[in-house]
Design an enzyme around this catalytic site. Structure first.
Site, mmCIF file in Angstrom:
data_model
loop_
_atom_site.group_PDB
_atom_site.id
_atom_site.type_symbol
_atom_site.label_atom_id
_atom_site.label_comp_id
_atom_site.label_asym_id
_atom_site.label_seq_id
_atom_site.Cartn_x
_atom_site.Cartn_y
_atom_site.Cartn_z
ATOM 1 N N HIS A 117 92.768 5.452 -6.852
ATOM 2 C CA HIS A 117 91.602 6.335 -6.910
ATOM 3 C C HIS A 117 90.751 6.326 -5.649
ATOM 4 O O HIS A 117 89.782 7.055 -5.556
ATOM 5 C CB HIS A 117 90.728 5.993 -8.122
ATOM 6 C CG HIS A 117 89.956 4.707 -7.944
ATOM 7 N ND1 HIS A 117 90.542 3.476 -8.102
ATOM 8 C CD2 HIS A 117 88.672 4.473 -7.602
ATOM 9 C CE1 HIS A 117 89.643 2.538 -7.871
ATOM 10 N NE2 HIS A 117 88.500 3.116 -7.562
HETATM 11 C C1 UD1 Z 1 83.686 4.674 -9.064
HETATM 12 C C2 UD1 Z 1 83.242 3.524 -8.176
HETATM 13 C C3 UD1 Z 1 84.434 2.656 -7.809
HETATM 14 C C4 UD1 Z 1 85.179 2.217 -9.039
HETATM 15 C C5 UD1 Z 1 85.594 3.451 -9.819
HETATM 16 C C6 UD1 Z 1 86.362 3.058 -11.059
HETATM 17 C C7 UD1 Z 1 81.371 4.060 -6.699
HETATM 18 C C8 UD1 Z 1 80.964 4.359 -5.322
HETATM 19 N N1 UD1 Z 1 82.677 4.017 -6.929
HETATM 20 O O1 UD1 Z 1 84.465 5.551 -8.263
HETATM 21 O O2 UD1 Z 1 83.978 1.505 -7.143
HETATM 22 O O3 UD1 Z 1 86.325 1.471 -8.673
HETATM 23 O O4 UD1 Z 1 84.403 4.169 -10.178
HETATM 24 O O5 UD1 Z 1 86.584 4.127 -11.879
HETATM 25 O O6 UD1 Z 1 80.527 3.846 -7.545
HETATM 26 N N2 UD1 Z 1 84.438 11.591 -13.484
HETATM 27 C C9 UD1 Z 1 84.832 12.097 -14.698
HETATM 28 N N3 UD1 Z 1 84.532 11.376 -15.808
HETATM 29 C C10 UD1 Z 1 83.864 10.199 -15.757
HETATM 30 C C11 UD1 Z 1 83.484 9.698 -14.506
HETATM 31 C C12 UD1 Z 1 83.784 10.403 -13.374
HETATM 32 O O7 UD1 Z 1 85.428 13.146 -14.784
HETATM 33 O O8 UD1 Z 1 83.603 9.582 -16.810
HETATM 34 C C13 UD1 Z 1 84.728 12.354 -12.267
HETATM 35 C C14 UD1 Z 1 83.466 12.613 -11.473
HETATM 36 O O9 UD1 Z 1 82.861 13.756 -11.925
HETATM 37 C C15 UD1 Z 1 83.975 12.687 -10.068
HETATM 38 C C16 UD1 Z 1 85.145 11.731 -10.066
HETATM 39 O O10 UD1 Z 1 85.532 11.556 -11.421
HETATM 40 O O11 UD1 Z 1 84.438 13.966 -9.776
HETATM 41 C C17 UD1 Z 1 84.798 10.422 -9.423
HETATM 42 O O12 UD1 Z 1 83.817 9.694 -10.163
HETATM 43 P P1 UD1 Z 1 82.683 8.800 -9.455
HETATM 44 O O13 UD1 Z 1 81.895 8.055 -10.458
HETATM 45 O O14 UD1 Z 1 81.977 9.643 -8.501
HETATM 46 O O15 UD1 Z 1 83.427 7.749 -8.567
HETATM 47 P P2 UD1 Z 1 84.814 7.022 -8.760
HETATM 48 O O16 UD1 Z 1 85.782 7.604 -7.788
HETATM 49 O O17 UD1 Z 1 85.151 6.978 -10.207
#
Ligand code: UD1
Length: 369
Positions: free
Chosen positions: A214
């Site tokens: 990821h």
């Molecule tokens: C975050 C953490 C990372 C961790 C990872 C585990 C930061 C900077 N990064 O990264 O350290 O290893 O989580 O999962 O905090 N999304 C969904 N559903 C959700 C959550 C997120 O669809 O429940 C989507 C968001 O809208 C976004 C993408 O997934 O488009 C990324 O989510 P985000 O929380 O921004 O960061 P991660 O890449 O998950």
């Protein structure tokens, strides 16, 4: 401090936080049952909000419903940081706590530490002091900022302790307690269970790979990601690759016209099923940090597609190896695995399942004196 006893805000926002808070909450509950005055307010920032990224973990790990949900949802990291700082400050202004306890290195960790410390609510950081040295990782910025304004550090390793000392943190602010993520692993391992698709997919112990990816460096660029998946397909010698797809990765994956046939694409898996898959895998391919700790404790070979790690003990002591982000490095690494050349590894000091209890004991000493 209230007459009722000191109030600790326990902050959780994203998936890797949930397994870190569970043992701390459990240990505080045990102390409360024995008469401790410590009180907890569980604050979910809402950074992860899907059932699969959040709700499933609360249920499986026995974490109570949050007392407060800041419901920040998706956004750029600046948007999420800003929203969490504003909403958590608002909460503290209406109802102040005596300590803000943050875990790990996600956006929620840093944002809540900022809001709290600016209101002079002390901050404790669980998993403080670890460093990858790579400012290209958002988590490294989160660690640096959080640790710069943390009062008390709960650490997982001597390397972390040394990093903090080098940064000028005095000894009495550092508590080497071990790893709460491993508390959760050890407490739940008897409940690990095969996912529903196990038999249908024909999976057999030691005959398949698990992959999680990821990090932006691996998954945000469509061409690069396609090349990486091709390299996986060529290196695994026809073995199935169980691939629970993170929401961020799903966006890039959807744009790829074809994928190697060995990939078994899945939604993010709940904790008990995911770790069952890992425990029985021949090897794990990942760019996660937490997964490298779990594979180290379970003795499962782990190939990490990163140049650096903030968890060096998984490499020096455990089963993890960093091979960088060049897909060409996968085949030689997996050739060594298939040849039986992978190191065995052992378990780092204090990763013994009692870290939550040690943290609760220190919190009691710090706050109830
Ligand atoms: C975050 C953490 C990372 C961790 C990872 C585990 C930061 C900077 N990064 O990264 O350290 O290893 O989580 O999962 O905090 N999304 C969904 N559903 C959700 C959550 C997120 O669809 O429940 C989507 C968001 O809208 C976004 C993408 O997934 O488009 C990324 O989510 P985000 O929380 O921004 O960061 P991660 O890449 O998950």
């Amino acid at each position: 401090m209230s007459a009722k006893g000191p109030l600790i805000d326990v902050i959780a926002g994203a998936r890797p936080n949930f397994m870190k808070i569970a043992p701390i909450l459990r240990a505080i509950r045990a102390r409360q049952a024995a008469g401790s005055r410590l009180r907890v307010r569980l604050v979910h920032t809402g950074q992860h909000y899907d059932e699969r990224m959040s709700g499933d973990f609360f249920k499986q790990l026995g974490i109570p419903d949050p007392d407060v949900n800041l419901e920040v949802g998706s956004g750029t990291q600046a948007e999420q940081t800003a929203a969490i700082v504003v909403r958590y400050e608002h909460l503290l202004l209406g109802s102040r706590s005596d300590l803000c306890l943050v875990v790990g290195d996600v956006t929620s960790t840093m944002a809540c530490a900022i809001a709290a410390q600016k209101l002079r609510v002390p901050v404790a950081h669980v998993e403080g002091g670890i460093r990858s040295g790579d400012w290209g990782m958002p988590e490294e910025i989160n660690r640096l900022v959080t640790d710069a304004i943390t009062n008390w550090f709960f650490t997982t390793s001597e390397v972390a302790n040394d990093n903090l000392r080098k940064a000028g943190v005095s000894e009495e602010r550092i508590f080497f307690v071990g790893n709460t993520m491993i508390d959760t692993l050890l407490a739940n391992q008897a409940q690990f269970r095969a996912p529903a698709f196990w038999a249908e997919a024909g999976l057999q112990e030691g005959q398949y790979f698990v992959m999680t990816l990821h990090r932006p460096a691996n998954v945000d660029d469509t061409q690069g990601f396609a090349q990486l998946l091709r390299a996986v397909g060529e290196a695994v010698r026809g073995a199935p690759v169980v691939f629970p797809v993170h929401p961020r990765t799903a966006k890039t994956l959807a744009a790829l016209p074809d994928k190697p046939a060995c990939l078994l694409l899945l939604d993010p898996q709940p904790y008990l099923e995911f770790n069952y898959l890992v425990r029985h895998a021949r090897c794990v391919i990942t760019d996660s940090g937490g997964v490298t700790e779990e594979t180290t404790v379970m003795g499962v070979p782990c190939v990490t597609l990163r140049d650096t790690t903030e968890r060096p003990e998984t490499v020096t002591i455990g089963t993890n190896e960093l091979i960088g982000t060049d897909p060409a490095a996968l085949k030689p690494a997996l050739d060594r695995l298939f040849d039986g050349q992978w190191k065995k590894g052992s378990i780092p000091e204090m990763w013994d399942g009692r870290t939550g209890e040690r943290i609760a004991e220190v919190l009691e000493r710090l706050l109830c004196r």
